[in-house]
Design a protein around this motif. Structure first.
Motif, mmCIF file in Angstrom:
data_model
loop_
_atom_site.group_PDB
_atom_site.id
_atom_site.type_symbol
_atom_site.label_atom_id
_atom_site.label_comp_id
_atom_site.label_asym_id
_atom_site.label_seq_id
_atom_site.Cartn_x
_atom_site.Cartn_y
_atom_site.Cartn_z
ATOM 1 N N ARG A 49 27.153 95.601 46.157
ATOM 2 C CA ARG A 49 25.841 95.339 46.371
ATOM 3 C C ARG A 49 24.968 96.537 46.391
ATOM 4 O O ARG A 49 23.905 96.727 45.886
ATOM 5 C CB ARG A 49 25.757 94.122 47.083
ATOM 6 N N TYR A 52 24.648 98.925 43.803
ATOM 7 C CA TYR A 52 23.996 98.237 42.649
ATOM 8 C C TYR A 52 22.603 98.528 43.242
ATOM 9 O O TYR A 52 21.731 98.682 42.170
ATOM 10 C CB TYR A 52 24.424 96.747 42.425
ATOM 11 N N ASP A 53 22.323 98.079 44.248
ATOM 12 C CA ASP A 53 20.889 98.128 44.690
ATOM 13 C C ASP A 53 20.227 99.358 44.306
ATOM 14 O O ASP A 53 19.246 99.418 43.780
ATOM 15 C CB ASP A 53 20.351 97.486 45.973
ATOM 16 N N ASP A 57 17.172 100.345 41.648
ATOM 17 C CA ASP A 57 15.993 100.878 41.989
ATOM 18 C C ASP A 57 15.740 102.050 41.247
ATOM 19 O O ASP A 57 14.355 102.464 41.021
ATOM 20 C CB ASP A 57 15.948 101.154 43.451
ATOM 21 N N SER A 85 29.454 90.732 45.852
ATOM 22 C CA SER A 85 28.428 90.716 46.824
ATOM 23 C C SER A 85 28.757 89.071 47.505
ATOM 24 O O SER A 85 29.236 88.199 46.764
ATOM 25 C CB SER A 85 27.045 90.365 46.500
ATOM 26 N N GLN A 89 23.005 86.617 44.496
ATOM 27 C CA GLN A 89 21.838 87.628 44.193
ATOM 28 C C GLN A 89 21.289 87.173 42.916
ATOM 29 O O GLN A 89 21.614 86.630 42.207
ATOM 30 C CB GLN A 89 22.819 88.683 43.724
ATOM 31 N N PHE A 91 19.175 89.271 39.949
ATOM 32 C CA PHE A 91 19.365 90.607 39.425
ATOM 33 C C PHE A 91 18.055 90.602 38.346
ATOM 34 O O PHE A 91 17.504 89.784 37.618
ATOM 35 C CB PHE A 91 20.518 90.700 38.506
#
Length: 187
Positions: A49, A52-53, A57, A85, A89, A91
């Protein structure tokens, strides 16, 4: 059976945490090509996670900006992204979904699905678990010539032995070693 290819930036002392604080002075075209090749051959990205974040971004904005790395940004956006995660979440980056169920069982099932390579970038805790379970087929390490001193290491004191076999090694002009390992029993 699909292949899992995990890629990490790592300091000479084994630190993999916060490469944004020590990695960039060593980045060059050779490293860019290695990273692009490792991730670019995949039709699926498996990411923790936090990783990924960070990707979500940055890469959608890079695609929209249309600059030098817009092609890679588009390719990443078009690629199926599976996020590990423990909490639900939401997405915003296209082609993203959450891994369902136990990590090892779900990834074992994912490897059995039809398709190409499953690439990982960063996602240290996920890589650790999949290495311990024998599910990583290639471990791509970009070993930087710096001892960071503090931070999470790829292998901590709780890790048991994980026998590896050197598949290839290359030295970049910056002194970075590009080392690819597979399981020791891999031909």
């Amino acid at each position: 059976m699909r292949k899992i290819s995990a890629g990490l930036f790592i300091a000479a002392d084994g630190v993999v945490e916060s490469p944004d604080k020590w990695h960039f002075p060593y980045f060059n075209e050779e490293m860019g090509a290695a990273v692009t090749a490792q991730i670019g051959e995949a039709d699926t990205l498996l990411l923790g996670r936090v990783t990924y974040d960070g990707f979500a971004d940055a890469w959608p904005e890079r695609e929209l900006a249309g600059e030098e790395d817009a092609g890679m940004a588009k390719d990443l956006g078009d690629t199926r992204k599976i996020v590990v995660s423990a909490s639900p979440q939401a997405f915003t980056w296209r082609n993203s979904e959450q891994l369902q169920g136990d990590l090892v069982e779900a990834v074992t099932a994912l490897k059995a699905e039809p398709g190409g390579t499953i690439a990982m970038s960063g996602s240290i805790s996920v890589v650790r678990q999949l290495l311990a379970a024998g599910l990583v087929d290639e471990l791509h390490l970009l070993v930087h010539p710096i001892a960071v001193g503090a931070g999470m290491r790829l292998f901590d004191e709780t890790a048991g032995p994980i026998p590896l076999k050197l598949l290839r090694c290359e030295t970049f002009t910056t002194g970075v070693l590009y080392v690819v390992y597979g399981p020791a029993d891999q031909a």
